[in-house]
Scaffold this active site. Structure first.
Site, mmCIF file in Angstrom:
data_model
loop_
_atom_site.group_PDB
_atom_site.id
_atom_site.type_symbol
_atom_site.label_atom_id
_atom_site.label_comp_id
_atom_site.label_asym_id
_atom_site.label_seq_id
_atom_site.Cartn_x
_atom_site.Cartn_y
_atom_site.Cartn_z
ATOM 1 N N CYS A 124 -6.052 1.452 5.299
ATOM 2 C CA CYS A 124 -6.656 0.158 5.667
ATOM 3 C C CYS A 124 -6.213 -0.184 7.091
ATOM 4 O O CYS A 124 -5.342 0.472 7.670
ATOM 5 C CB CYS A 124 -6.212 -0.920 4.690
ATOM 6 S SG CYS A 124 -4.513 -1.440 4.956
ATOM 7 N N CYS A 144 -2.331 -0.895 7.346
ATOM 8 C CA CYS A 144 -1.498 0.318 7.306
ATOM 9 C C CYS A 144 -1.705 1.148 8.563
ATOM 10 O O CYS A 144 -0.777 1.821 9.027
ATOM 11 C CB CYS A 144 -1.809 1.149 6.065
ATOM 12 S SG CYS A 144 -1.141 0.401 4.571
ATOM 13 N N HIS A 193 0.824 -1.207 0.000
ATOM 14 C CA HIS A 193 0.000 0.000 0.000
ATOM 15 C C HIS A 193 0.866 1.268 0.000
ATOM 16 O O HIS A 193 2.029 1.242 0.421
ATOM 17 C CB HIS A 193 -0.935 -0.003 1.212
ATOM 18 C CG HIS A 193 -2.073 -0.970 1.054
ATOM 19 N ND1 HIS A 193 -3.231 -0.891 1.794
ATOM 20 C CD2 HIS A 193 -2.228 -2.028 0.226
ATOM 21 C CE1 HIS A 193 -4.056 -1.863 1.422
ATOM 22 N NE2 HIS A 193 -3.465 -2.571 0.477
ATOM 23 N N GLU A 204 0.812 3.882 1.842
ATOM 24 C CA GLU A 204 1.263 4.341 3.159
ATOM 25 C C GLU A 204 2.500 3.565 3.612
ATOM 26 O O GLU A 204 3.466 4.142 4.131
ATOM 27 C CB GLU A 204 0.153 4.151 4.211
ATOM 28 C CG GLU A 204 -1.141 4.891 3.898
ATOM 29 C CD GLU A 204 -2.129 4.073 3.086
ATOM 30 O OE1 GLU A 204 -1.717 3.371 2.148
ATOM 31 O OE2 GLU A 204 -3.334 4.167 3.383
HETATM 32 N N1 LIG Z 1 -5.321 3.244 1.983
HETATM 33 C C1 LIG Z 1 -5.099 2.430 0.936
HETATM 34 C C2 LIG Z 1 -6.093 1.617 0.440
HETATM 35 C C3 LIG Z 1 -5.831 0.822 -0.640
HETATM 36 N N2 LIG Z 1 -4.605 0.829 -1.204
HETATM 37 C C4 LIG Z 1 -4.370 0.062 -2.408
HETATM 38 C C5 LIG Z 1 -4.399 -1.381 -2.404
HETATM 39 C C6 LIG Z 1 -4.920 -1.752 -3.786
HETATM 40 O O1 LIG Z 1 -3.888 -1.688 -4.752
HETATM 41 C C7 LIG Z 1 -5.917 -0.677 -4.029
HETATM 42 C C8 LIG Z 1 -7.303 -1.017 -3.578
HETATM 43 O O2 LIG Z 1 -7.874 -1.740 -4.590
HETATM 44 P P1 LIG Z 1 -9.450 -1.764 -4.855
HETATM 45 O O3 LIG Z 1 -10.016 -2.724 -3.883
HETATM 46 O O4 LIG Z 1 -9.987 -0.363 -4.659
HETATM 47 O O5 LIG Z 1 -9.552 -2.219 -6.264
HETATM 48 O O6 LIG Z 1 -5.418 0.415 -3.301
HETATM 49 C C9 LIG Z 1 -3.621 1.657 -0.709
HETATM 50 O O7 LIG Z 1 -2.481 1.696 -1.233
HETATM 51 N N3 LIG Z 1 -3.885 2.425 0.367
#
Ligand SMILES: Nc1ccn([C@H]2C[C@H](O)[C@@H](COP(=O)(O)O)O2)c(=O)n1
Length: 186
Positions: free
Chosen positions: A119, A122, A92, A94
């Site tokens: 999430c 994180c 992610h 973060e």
């Molecule tokens: N705070 C966050 C939330 C999600 N991510 C990343 C992880 C995945 O690559 C994408 C989420 O995928 P989705 O379920 O929306 O298709 O975003 C993050 O880096 N930081």
């Protein structure tokens, strides 16, 4: 005038005028997070993060990506067999911003500017790393157990989180075309 002389005289022209805007710090930090997100190869959700210390200096940036050496070798699928989805592998934004913080930077007391609410995994990292605040742009997964757990942990740990309020509706970056010397005959 021959072509070389014409190109030469073009090079001697003053640079195109760049319109300067004075950005306030928070707009700048979130804009860096938004720009970082654009580096992500996730076809569905691109996330960017910008870690800022108590002296208002950026100490790290990150975007969601596959682990080093795995880019292009692991799936970006959202659905299907769990092992064939990105969720098992993606790092992610973060996590990357914290890991990418320059070696001598102390992330303790930093503020995390992030384009999507962190999430639960994180959030654990944010708490354990000693960050002092989370500023987010979007909270599209607000009703999922992960985000609810994140907020529960942040509340109990006494770490404030707030939705980003911008002062400028748009920050545009135009890169002027500048011919480089030595390239005149190209
Ligand atoms: N705070 C966050 C939330 C999600 N991510 C990343 C992880 C995945 O690559 C994408 C989420 O995928 P989705 O379920 O929306 O298709 O975003 C993050 O880096 N930081």
């Amino acid at each position: 005038m021959n072509l070389v002389a014409k190109k030469q005289s073009q090079w001697e022209q003053p640079l195109p005028e760049l319109k300067l805007h004075f950005l306030i710090d928070t707009d700048y930090f979130m804009a860096v997070a938004v720009l970082s997100a654009q580096r992500s190869k996730d076809p569905n959700t691109q996330v960017g993060a910008c870690l800022v210390n108590q002296d208002n200096k950026i100490v790290g940036t990150g975007h969601n990506c596959m682990p080093n050496g795995c880019e292009g070798k692991l799936p970006w699928n959202r659905k299907g067999d769990k092992l064939d989805t990105k969720y098992m592998y993606v790092c992610h934004a973060e996590l990357n911003a914290i890991v990418n913080a320059s070696a001598n930077a102390d992330v303790k007391g930093c503020t995390m500017y992030v384009t999507l609410f962190p999430c639960n995994e994180c959030t654990k990292l944010i708490i354990q790393a000693g960050l002092k605040e989370v500023v987010y742009l979007c909270d599209k997964y607000h009703n999922t157990p992960g985000t609810i757990a994140s907020k529960r942990m942040l509340d109990k740990a006494g770490i404030p989180y707030r939705r980003f309020v911008h002062t400028m509706p748009q920050i545009a970056i135009a890169l002027p075309f500048i011919e480089t010397p030595g390239n005149e005959n190209a």
